[in-house]
Design a protein around this motif. Structure first.
Motif, short mmCIF file in Angstrom:
data_model
loop_
_atom_site.label_atom_id
_atom_site.label_comp_id
_atom_site.label_asym_id
_atom_site.label_seq_id
_atom_site.Cartn_x
_atom_site.Cartn_y
_atom_site.Cartn_z
N TYR A 11 0.84 -1.20 0.00
CA TYR A 11 0.00 0.00 0.00
C TYR A 11 0.88 1.26 0.00
N LEU A 12 1.84 1.31 0.90
CA LEU A 12 2.70 2.48 1.02
C LEU A 12 3.49 2.71 -0.28
N GLU A 13 3.96 1.64 -0.90
CA GLU A 13 4.74 1.76 -2.13
C GLU A 13 3.88 2.14 -3.34
N SER A 14 2.57 1.84 -3.28
CA SER A 14 1.71 2.10 -4.45
C SER A 14 0.84 3.34 -4.30
N LYS A 68 7.85 7.52 3.11
CA LYS A 68 9.25 7.13 3.23
C LYS A 68 9.56 6.85 4.70
N ARG A 69 10.74 6.35 4.93
CA ARG A 69 11.21 6.00 6.28
C ARG A 69 10.17 5.16 7.04
N GLU A 83 5.19 3.15 11.56
CA GLU A 83 5.27 4.60 11.47
C GLU A 83 5.94 4.92 10.15
N TYR A 84 5.48 5.98 9.49
CA TYR A 84 6.03 6.37 8.19
C TYR A 84 5.83 7.85 7.98
N ASP A 85 6.67 8.42 7.14
CA ASP A 85 6.71 9.87 6.97
C ASP A 85 6.38 10.29 5.55
N VAL A 86 6.00 11.54 5.44
CA VAL A 86 5.77 12.19 4.15
C VAL A 86 6.43 13.57 4.22
N GLU A 87 7.04 13.96 3.13
CA GLU A 87 7.56 15.31 2.99
C GLU A 87 7.38 15.69 1.53
N GLY A 103 0.26 3.87 11.45
CA GLY A 103 -0.80 3.11 10.82
C GLY A 103 -0.91 1.70 11.36
N ARG A 104 -2.15 1.30 11.63
CA ARG A 104 -2.45 -0.07 12.05
C ARG A 104 -3.28 -0.72 10.95
N LEU A 105 -2.79 -1.82 10.44
CA LEU A 105 -3.48 -2.53 9.37
C LEU A 105 -3.97 -3.88 9.88
#
Length: 132
Positions: A11-14, A68-69, A83-87, A103-105
Motif C-alpha cells: 500500500y505504502l509503495e503504491s 518514506k522512512r 510509522e512512516y513519513d511524508v515530505e 498506521g495499524r493494518l
C-alpha cells in the motif's frame, strides 16, 4: 496469501497509483483517518472505489505525496503497525507538508480489512491553510 506487513508495504509503495493501492483492500475494507474530521475532511473511505477516490483527491492536492522512512513495529500474519513519513510540497500554498503517520493494518484473507492512521493535524493545517 499476503501477510499484514506485506499488504501495508505494498500500500505504502503504491500510493502514487490510486487504483493499485485501492485494489489491496477487501470489498468492505476501509481506510480511516479519524483526525481528518477536524479539518473538515471525511475521515473514512470504504471499499476499493471510495478508497481510490480518496487517494486520487489527496494526490490532486499533493502530487508528489509519497511515504518514506517506514518503521514496522508490529508484525503478525493479520495485523501490522508502522510509522512512516511524508515530505512533499503543497502546490496551492507552496509549503512543505511534513507529516509522520502511525498506521495499524488489519488483514483478512490476503486483503486489507482496515487501515487506521493517525497524524498530526497541526502539521496538515500549517501546510494546507490558505496563504494570508
Amino acid at each position: 496469501m499476503k501477510t499484514a506487513v506485506q499488504l501495508l508495504q505494498m500500500y505504502l509503495e503504491s500510493i502514487q497509483n490510486p487504483r493499485a493501492a485501492a485494489a489491496l483492500f477487501a470489498e468492505k475494507g476501509a481506510i480511516e483517518i479519524p483526525y481528518l474530521q477536524s479539518l473538515g475532511i471525511k475521515p473514512r473511505a470504504e471499499g476499493p472505489g471510495e478508497i481510490e477516490q480518496f487517494i486520487s483527491s489527496l494526490l490532486a492536492k499533493v502530487p508528489t505525496f509519497a511515504f518514506k522512512r517506514v518503521r514496522f513495529l508490529i508484525d503478525t500474519p493479520d495485523q501490522a503497525f508502522a510509522e512512516y513519513d511524508v515530505e512533499a510540497q503543497v502546490p496551492a500554498t507552496g509549503r512543505i507538508y511534513r507529516q509522520s503517520y502511525a498506521g495499524r493494518l488489519v488483514a483478512h484473507e490476503g486483503k486489507i480489512l482496515l487501515l487506521r492512521e493517525s497524524m498530526d493535524t497541526l502539521a496538515a493545517a500549517n501546510a494546507f491553510a490558505p496563504l494570508n
